[in-house]
Enzyme design. Sequence first.
Site, PDB file in Angstrom:
ATOM      1  N   TRP A   1      -3.118   2.356  -8.923  1.00  0.00           N
ATOM      2  CA  TRP A   1      -2.100   1.076  -8.891  1.00  0.00           C
ATOM      3  C   TRP A   1      -1.228   0.326 -10.033  1.00  0.00           C
ATOM      4  CZ3 TRP A   1      -0.482   0.789  -4.219  1.00  0.00           C
ATOM      5  CH2 TRP A   1      -1.556   1.532  -2.607  1.00  0.00           C
TER       6      TRP A   1
ATOM      7  N   GLU B   1     -14.145  -1.631  -3.230  1.00  0.00           N
ATOM      8  CA  GLU B   1     -13.148  -0.732  -2.367  1.00  0.00           C
ATOM      9  C   GLU B   1     -13.556  -0.067  -1.888  1.00  0.00           C
ATOM     10  OE1 GLU B   1      -8.853  -2.245  -1.889  1.00  0.00           O
ATOM     11  OE2 GLU B   1      -8.801  -1.145  -3.879  1.00  0.00           O
TER      12      GLU B   1
ATOM     13  N   ASP C   1      -4.470   6.090  -0.054  1.00  0.00           N
ATOM     14  CA  ASP C   1      -6.728   6.400   0.332  1.00  0.00           C
ATOM     15  C   ASP C   1      -6.655   7.643   0.907  1.00  0.00           C
ATOM     16  OD1 ASP C   1      -6.450   4.761  -1.315  1.00  0.00           O
ATOM     17  OD2 ASP C   1      -7.933   3.502   0.176  1.00  0.00           O
TER      18      ASP C   1
END
Length: 521
Positions: free
Chosen positions: A327, A240, A58
């Site tokens: 991911w 998130e 990130d």
Amino acid sequence: MKILPILLSIALSVIVLSACNNEKNADNQDAVTSDSLLVESHFRPLYHYSPPKNWTNDPNGLVYYDGEYHLFFQYNPYGDKWGHMTWAHAISKDFVNWENLPIAIPENERDSIMIFSGSAVVDKNNSSGFGTQENPPLVAIYTAHYHTANPDAYKQNQHIAYSTDKGRTWTKYEKNPVLDLGKKDFRDPNVFWHEASGQWIMAVVLPSEFKCLFYGSKDLKEWTLLSEFGNAGNQRMIWECPALIELPWEKGKSKWVLLISAAHPDSTEKYVGMQYFVGEFDGKTFKNDHPNTTTLWLEYGKDFYAAIPWNHVPDKRTILYGWMNNWAYAGDVPTSPWRGQMSIPRSLSLKKYPEGIRIVQQPVKELETLRQKHHHFENIAIDNVSDLLSGIEGRALEIKLEVLLQDAKEFGIRVAQGEKQATEIGYLVNNQQLYIDRTRSGMIDFSPKFPSKDQAPLQAENGKITLHIFLDHCSIEVFANGGKVAMTSLIFPDQESDGLSLFSNGGKIKVNYLDIWELGK
């Protein structure tokens, strides 16, 4: 900040096998800036940021201060797998050329506290008291992740750190945490100054509860719960990396947009992606303009996640920056000695369409400085496969084209084309679907979840489709019809695969114009 069981087991193994001490930490403070282990790969991007080596995910703490865009990001100083999360640091004056700096906020290895995702602000009025009026501090707000051998005993809360030397060195606040709910999953604070209510606003998520909480503060140290937002949009995967931003949509008017990183439009696997909500924010509560069952997707490619905006951009643009990976296969992508890179920066706005107000994404204008050799074509008829572009080669290209629909059922452009491989960016006319097909893009067998043909709904406007494409060695970003639809995809072609071709199936198209720039620094 995503935590997957397989990555947690890898990270735990790294921690157990590595005797962590202060001396080791000191030896690695400059790890992100060292080129001693760098072996150039033909996958290394030219103009997308990637660290010289090791794992990254990130983007964090995006902030402009005194002529510099600061990029902090999730980073493992010790290897190319997820673990030892730390804030690494790079700066740029133009979004194109990046200078790597020493690690900004290191993991507390003694207490196994990782530095997870967050944001940074310029405290120009020195509300925190960490600086002075003459030298306002940069303040980072991030999640501290207490990592233990037992995942059920994890804990997350919000910490701050500050810098008074333009972000070169950082001091962790001695009274951390500044916000603690005693929860296992409570993360990713995104903070901005809200002028109308005269306070700092924090958006932070309870991931598995699908909630975004809003807090207010006068000094970045004491936080008061204002409201919460949830039970809306897609809840197939945890929420998130929230971000609440105000965007213009008509002259003199604006709307508030809440970005959430969560699931992907493709529900066949556990792919991650991004959604957003359009509504109103009054300094306390976010009100969604749409029914809670409505999902608005920010992206349709597989490789754009955890994107947040830059704070304090001087010309008031809202510029978004994301992690270019997924991911589902992030730990296996075949790059070395680094693993992970960022998207190009995107300027955001809103536009009203018949179906409602939607985000428009455009590549930032600074990327035009990369343009070198230019190829221009116009009024081209394409029937089947054209050899028009056979003399143009490149793995770092910018492409703009406008296609007038005729009787073709499908058309597109192939990039990174070799003898037996190519990536296709195309349009299915009857289905009104834009797509990126990377099933023959090169190296695809490193993960069964990587090969894909991703599609996005896209209607022609006045009988035309426009595409703006950025190719950079191992990635493609597509902005269609003025940025109404965006698609981002990693690809891993052979080094020799650098060709281009236009094609149509089932009939003809007319290319009104086609511009190709070979890009370089």
